[in-house]
Design a protein around this motif. Structure first.
Motif, PDB file in Angstrom:
ATOM      1  N   VAL A 146      -6.787  12.328 -12.295  1.00 51.68           N
ATOM      2  CA  VAL A 146      -6.188  10.808 -12.869  1.00 51.68           C
ATOM      3  C   VAL A 146      -4.561  10.970 -13.101  1.00 51.68           C
ATOM      4  O   VAL A 146      -3.941  11.860 -13.776  1.00 51.68           O
ATOM      5  N   ILE A 147      -3.903  10.194 -12.468  1.00 53.75           N
ATOM      6  CA  ILE A 147      -2.722  10.326 -12.509  1.00 53.75           C
ATOM      7  C   ILE A 147      -1.847   8.855 -12.782  1.00 53.75           C
ATOM      8  O   ILE A 147      -2.821   7.356 -12.685  1.00 53.75           O
ATOM      9  N   SER A 148      -0.606   8.692 -13.396  1.00 47.76           N
ATOM     10  CA  SER A 148      -0.070   7.096 -13.196  1.00 47.76           C
ATOM     11  C   SER A 148       0.177   6.660 -11.904  1.00 47.76           C
ATOM     12  O   SER A 148       0.405   7.219 -11.478  1.00 47.76           O
ATOM     13  N   GLN A 149       0.861   5.134 -12.022  1.00 45.54           N
ATOM     14  CA  GLN A 149       1.094   4.934 -10.957  1.00 45.54           C
ATOM     15  C   GLN A 149       1.926   5.209  -9.673  1.00 45.54           C
ATOM     16  O   GLN A 149       2.888   5.383  -9.290  1.00 45.54           O
ATOM     17  N   GLY A 150       3.532   5.645 -11.041  1.00 51.37           N
ATOM     18  CA  GLY A 150       4.485   5.487 -10.778  1.00 51.37           C
ATOM     19  C   GLY A 150       4.159   7.346  -9.432  1.00 51.37           C
ATOM     20  O   GLY A 150       4.952   7.889  -9.852  1.00 51.37           O
ATOM     21  N   ASP A 151       3.388   8.229 -10.155  1.00 48.31           N
ATOM     22  CA  ASP A 151       3.226   8.873  -9.586  1.00 48.31           C
ATOM     23  C   ASP A 151       2.378   9.602  -8.782  1.00 48.31           C
ATOM     24  O   ASP A 151       2.308  10.715  -7.770  1.00 48.31           O
ATOM     25  N   LEU A 152       2.417   8.288  -7.962  1.00 51.31           N
ATOM     26  CA  LEU A 152       1.260   7.920  -6.544  1.00 51.31           C
ATOM     27  C   LEU A 152       2.339   8.844  -5.465  1.00 51.31           C
ATOM     28  O   LEU A 152       0.897   9.569  -4.922  1.00 51.31           O
ATOM     29  N   GLU A 153       3.120   8.872  -5.628  1.00 56.71           N
ATOM     30  CA  GLU A 153       4.098   8.808  -4.553  1.00 56.71           C
ATOM     31  C   GLU A 153       4.015  10.918  -4.359  1.00 56.71           C
ATOM     32  O   GLU A 153       4.187  11.414  -3.308  1.00 56.71           O
ATOM     33  N   ASN A 154       4.206  11.940  -5.802  1.00 63.13           N
ATOM     34  CA  ASN A 154       3.736  12.688  -4.920  1.00 63.13           C
ATOM     35  C   ASN A 154       2.524  13.443  -4.692  1.00 63.13           C
ATOM     36  O   ASN A 154       1.947  14.670  -5.489  1.00 63.13           O
ATOM     37  N   HIS A 155       1.460  12.856  -4.500  1.00 66.41           N
ATOM     38  CA  HIS A 155      -0.093  13.054  -3.811  1.00 66.41           C
ATOM     39  C   HIS A 155      -0.515  12.703  -2.540  1.00 66.41           C
ATOM     40  O   HIS A 155       0.054  11.723  -2.183  1.00 66.41           O
ATOM     41  N   ILE A 156      -0.870  13.886  -1.880  1.00 64.52           N
ATOM     42  CA  ILE A 156      -1.463  14.135  -0.499  1.00 64.52           C
ATOM     43  C   ILE A 156      -2.688  13.047  -0.319  1.00 64.52           C
ATOM     44  O   ILE A 156      -3.919  13.522  -1.004  1.00 64.52           O
ATOM     45  N   LEU A 157      -3.119  11.920  -0.210  1.00 63.68           N
ATOM     46  CA  LEU A 157      -3.915  10.931  -0.482  1.00 63.68           C
ATOM     47  C   LEU A 157      -5.506  11.513   0.160  1.00 63.68           C
ATOM     48  O   LEU A 157      -6.508  11.667  -0.231  1.00 63.68           O
ATOM     49  N   GLN A 158      -4.862  12.758   1.656  1.00 61.95           N
ATOM     50  CA  GLN A 158      -5.977  12.775   2.170  1.00 61.95           C
ATOM     51  C   GLN A 158      -6.390  13.812   2.449  1.00 61.95           C
ATOM     52  O   GLN A 158      -7.251  14.699   2.114  1.00 61.95           O
ATOM     53  N   ASN A 159      -6.198  14.688   0.997  1.00 60.48           N
ATOM     54  CA  ASN A 159      -6.946  15.707   0.040  1.00 60.48           C
ATOM     55  C   ASN A 159      -7.860  14.843  -0.698  1.00 60.48           C
ATOM     56  O   ASN A 159      -8.254  15.394  -1.782  1.00 60.48           O
ATOM     57  N   TYR A 160      -8.358  14.049  -0.992  1.00 60.79           N
ATOM     58  CA  TYR A 160      -9.449  13.250  -2.321  1.00 60.79           C
ATOM     59  C   TYR A 160     -10.522  12.151  -1.022  1.00 60.79           C
ATOM     60  O   TYR A 160      -9.921  11.657   0.547  1.00 60.79           O
ATOM     61  N   ALA A 161     -10.945  12.261  -1.467  1.00 58.58           N
ATOM     62  CA  ALA A 161     -12.881  11.068  -0.420  1.00 58.58           C
ATOM     63  C   ALA A 161     -12.385  10.291  -0.395  1.00 58.58           C
ATOM     64  O   ALA A 161     -12.630   8.888  -0.132  1.00 58.58           O
ATOM     65  N   VAL A 162     -11.843   9.467  -2.667  1.00 59.09           N
ATOM     66  CA  VAL A 162     -11.976   7.762  -2.610  1.00 59.09           C
ATOM     67  C   VAL A 162     -10.641   8.276  -3.153  1.00 59.09           C
ATOM     68  O   VAL A 162     -10.189   9.152  -3.997  1.00 59.09           O
ATOM     69  N   VAL A 163      -9.828   7.357  -3.275  1.00 62.29           N
ATOM     70  CA  VAL A 163      -8.746   6.699  -4.195  1.00 62.29           C
ATOM     71  C   VAL A 163      -8.766   5.555  -5.217  1.00 62.29           C
ATOM     72  O   VAL A 163      -9.108   4.321  -4.593  1.00 62.29           O
ATOM     73  N   ALA A 164      -8.749   5.822  -6.841  1.00 60.25           N
ATOM     74  CA  ALA A 164      -9.351   4.417  -7.337  1.00 60.25           C
ATOM     75  C   ALA A 164      -8.278   3.751  -7.939  1.00 60.25           C
ATOM     76  O   ALA A 164      -7.362   4.619  -9.140  1.00 60.25           O
TER      77      ALA A 164
END
Length: 786
Positions: free
Chosen positions: A448-466
């Motif tokens: 779980v992250i805040s929307q403001g912290d989205l830039e700091n995560h690599i999306l390809q490491n996850y199967a789903v983004v909610a």
């Protein structure tokens, strides 16, 4: 109608013999002088007419006797299906003769006009009926000549090779009996005959080169699942016979008459094809058993084909008895993981060792069934092959074992993005409850992250983004989401308070992902708005199919939702609200997918300082929400795409992402040599699934890679219930086929169809009656007075 001895009909001229003898030997009247008394002259005239009538009657009987003898020796015959019509004609002819005789008698005796008129009218009606019936019998008769039983034929042998034909009775399978009978039948055909062995396969049927080739084709028949229904094979045989120029055409269907072999959604087409091919004679050879007995595993149901985390595998099996039941033991086996196997040693395939994990003892009543449940714990990550087995042998072995494949993976990583102040726990606790996380049984691993912290995560490491009740995203963030989905990721968007019908949501990229244009917020302060799916064909709604009419959607009202207008061309509606507006839509983008909910899943029951949008997660009856949200995340993770269990004859397609899996595999089918298969466009396709069992895929990518799938017979394949004669009549048409159960009946039915039903016995009875009547009348007319 046909005649075995047509030349003997020339003997019909012998009917003239009684006439000639009658004319030659009749006595000439002598003129005797006698007193011209009027009453004696009247008496003389009366006696003369009576004597004349007797002469004509005896003459007719004697001529009829000669004609019957000639007709009988000619051995007339008709097609079996036309016997009733010709017997009706014979009955009408006899009745016409009797009525005509009475008419002649009344005319000679000069009876009343009324009686003569009635008899004349009745004779006319009988004559018309006789003509109509005879013409009808001629039209419905066969289009080929009868009489020569050894004439060359064009024959198509349709042999049922369904798995149910492996039923063993008196130490022979039904397929063995069919092969033996078909081989014997081929030997009965003349050498000039054309014979085809027609199998229930999509391939076209062809005539064999000779009778020896036809025998070899019969001997090569093997039981197969996933074949065409018998009615389609019969139609294929009829089309083949239509191309042959032989006068006599025959179809032989060898079957155990089990319903599963005859089930066809195009059965009406068979009746039409048989009506169009009246020149073809159809024989159904029943090689089945009248009262079969069997205990079968009719099917398996898995809790999931892909398990995440340390979840238990639940396997449900149904055991059914046909005929007598009894006690049965059912066991579940799972193979131990071994990436180095299968391996071939000295020409023998060595498989991983199967370990028994569970078993049940059950008692079955006659013609009853019972469901049992197995639980398998502690399966490590990887692909696992297993089977459920009946331990005792019975007459049908092919349904005593069912196979399954399950893939165990790590928990799917899910990135939950929520603005500050949004309660994401209603989502995370629904898909990954605390107690499941503690025991490593949660399907999803939530970050779980805040929307403001989205830039700091690599999306390809996850199967789903909610995105839970997202605020307007920046164009860069939307572009990152689009690339993530395009490369196979799953995106869930749960619109709510923070969304806005502005450029941030309605520009090109977000609109392409959301699936449409955010138009406005729909408000319904009453509790009369709720989810109301009209169709349950989407995988997200699949768990509700069996109870679609009883799901308490109205117990979780929706008060506010976003209205989506102008849905994109690649966007489909998954579920609607009771006002007809979209509740969930799916958008396909690249190789990934997006599911958009038009109302959030983050509102507590009484949100502080703002209006509650819905009671989906907080209702007292909220189980539909838990099922729906779990299926939504599972679908976005792509777990529904990987099907590992198939039916015989189905084409197998398994995702094979380049770089993650090898491109080439060795396929080890059950009881067969390995095959080489190669993936194309990230998809592994296997069409050779004609046998039930475990199919193992062995590849290499930095080390051995073991994958696989399972293939089973459809449960209906082991349904041994037989067709009744009435059901067979409906499929083929009454009196359109001959039914035989052994070689003697085949000889009888074929002989009657080729030679026809002879009238010889009936004519002999008629001859006895005619001779008896002639003898009776002659003794009566010419007896000497005492």
């Amino acid at each position: 109608m046909a005649f075995v001895n047509l030349s003997l009909l020339l003997g019909g001229i012998c009917t003239a013999i009684p006439i000639v003898l009658h004319l030659v030997m009749r006595q000439k009247p002598k003129h005797l002088p006698f007193p011209a008394l009027q009453f004696l002259q009247h008496r003389r005239e009366t006696n003369r007419r009576t004597l004349q009538l007797r002469h004509w009657l005896l003459l007719a009987l004697r001529c009829l006797a000669v004609a019957v003898i000639v007709f009988a020796l000619a051995r007339p015959s008709v097609d079996s299906t036309a016997v009733a019509g010709w017997l009706m004609s014979a009955g009408l002819l006899v009745t016409l003769g009797l009525v005509g005789g009475c008419l002649i008698f009344t005319l000679m005796q000069r009876k009343g006009r009324l009686l003569i008129g009635i008899l004349a009218a009745l004779s006319g009606l009988l004559l018309i009926a006789l003509a109509v019936n005879t013409i009808g019998s001629l039209r419905t008769g066969p289009r080929v000549l009868l009489g020569d039983q050894q004439a060359p034929v064009a024959a198509a042998l349709v042999i049922d090779s369904s798995p149910a034909m492996m039923y063993r009775y008196q130490n022979q399978t039904r397929l063995d009996v069919a092969r033996e009978t078909a081989t014997w039948l081929i030997g009965q055909f003349s050498l000039e005959s054309d014979v085809a062995v027609v199998e229930a396969r999509p391939e076209p049927a062809l005539f064999s080169v000779d009778l020896s080739a036809a025998r070899k084709a019969v001997s090569r028949l093997q039981p197969e699942g996933g074949r065409e229904p018998l009615p389609r094979a019969i139609r294929k045989a009829l089309r083949l016979l239509a191309t042959n120029d032989k006068a006599r055409k025959e179809v032989y269907v060898f079957t155990d008459l089990t319903r599963s072999s005859w089930q066809d959604d195009q059965s009406g087409a068979l009746r039409a094809a048989l009506d169009d091919a009246r020149e073809v004679t159809v024989y159904v050879v029943d090689v089945g058993v009248e009262a079969p007995r069997n205990v079968a595993l009719s099917g398996l149901q898995l809790s999931a084909e892909t398990l995440a985390g340390d979840n238990d595998l639940i396997v449900e099996a149904e055991v059914a008895a046909v005929g007598a039941g009894g006690q049965s033991r059912v066991e579940l086996f799972v193979e131990e993981p071994d990436p180095d196997k299968p391996i071939i040693v000295d020409g023998e395939t060595i498989l991983p060792r199967a370990v028994r994990r569970d078993r049940h003892e059950i008692e079955l009543a006659q013609d009853a069934s019972k469901k049992i449940r197995f639980r398998v714990r502690g399966l490590p990550v990887g692909v696992h092959q297993g089977s459920v087995r009946l331990t005792q042998d019975d007459n049908l072995a092919i349904d005593n074992q069912r196979y399954f494949t399950v893939n165990v993976v790590e928990s799917w990583p899910v990135l939950v993005v929520a603005p500050s102040g949004v309660n994401e726990s209603l989502l995370t606790e629904a898909i990954a409850p605390f107690e499941y996380r503690e025991t490593n049984r949660a399907r999803f691993q939530c970050t779980v992250i805040s929307q403001g912290d989205l830039e700091n995560h690599i999306l390809q490491n996850y199967a789903v983004v909610a995105l839970v009740d997202p605020s307007p995203l920046t164009p860069t963030q939307w572009e990152r989401m689009a690339r993530f989905v395009e490369h196979g990721g799953g995106l869930g968007i749960f619109l709510g308070h923070n969304a806005a019908a502005t450029t941030s949501f309605n520009s090109e990229v977000p609109r392409r992902l959301v699936g449409g244009k955010l138009a406005r917020i729909w408000r319904s302060p009453e509790r009369d708005l709720f989810l109301a799916p009209t169709r349950y064909d989407h995988p997200v709604l699949a768990p509700f199919r069996d109870q679609a009419t009883s799901v308490p959607w109205d117990a979780s009202p929706v008060f506010l939702h976003w209205v989506l207008d102008e849905l994109g061309s690649n966007t489909t509606r998954v579920a609607a609200l009771s006002n007809g507006k979209p509740a969930i839509v799916e958008t396909v983008h690249g190789t990934g997918r997006v599911l958009t909910w038009t109302t959030p899943v983050s509102d507590p029951l009484r949100p502080a300082g703002r209006t509650c949008w819905n009671e989906l997660p907080t209702s007292e009856v909220n189980w539909p929400y838990f099922v729906l949200i779990n299926e939504t995340i599972r679908y976005l993770a792509g777990t529904n795409d990987q099907r590992l269990n198939y039916l015989v004859g189905e084409t197998v397609q398994i995702p094979n992402q380049t770089g993650a899996y090898p491109d080439r595999y060795d396929l080890f089918p059950p009881h067969d040599e390995p095959l080489d298969v190669t993936a194309h466009q990230d998809l592994l396709t296997v069409r050779a699934t004609d046998r039930a069992g475990a199919y193992r895929l062995k590849g290499f990518l930095g080390g051995p890679v073991a994958r696989g799938f399972a293939v089973n017979l459809a449960p209906r394949e082991s349904d041994l219930r037989r067709l009744s004669r009435v059901q067979l009549d409906e499929l083929l048409g009454k009196d359109r086929y001959q039914l035989a159960r052994n070689k003697d009946e085949i000889v009888l039915e074929v002989g009657q169809a080729r030679v026809g039903r002879e009238f010889y016995p009936y004519l002999m009875v008629l001859l006895v009656i005619v001779v008896g009547l002639e003898h009776l009348f002659a003794n009566r007319f010419y007896r000497q007075p005492t």
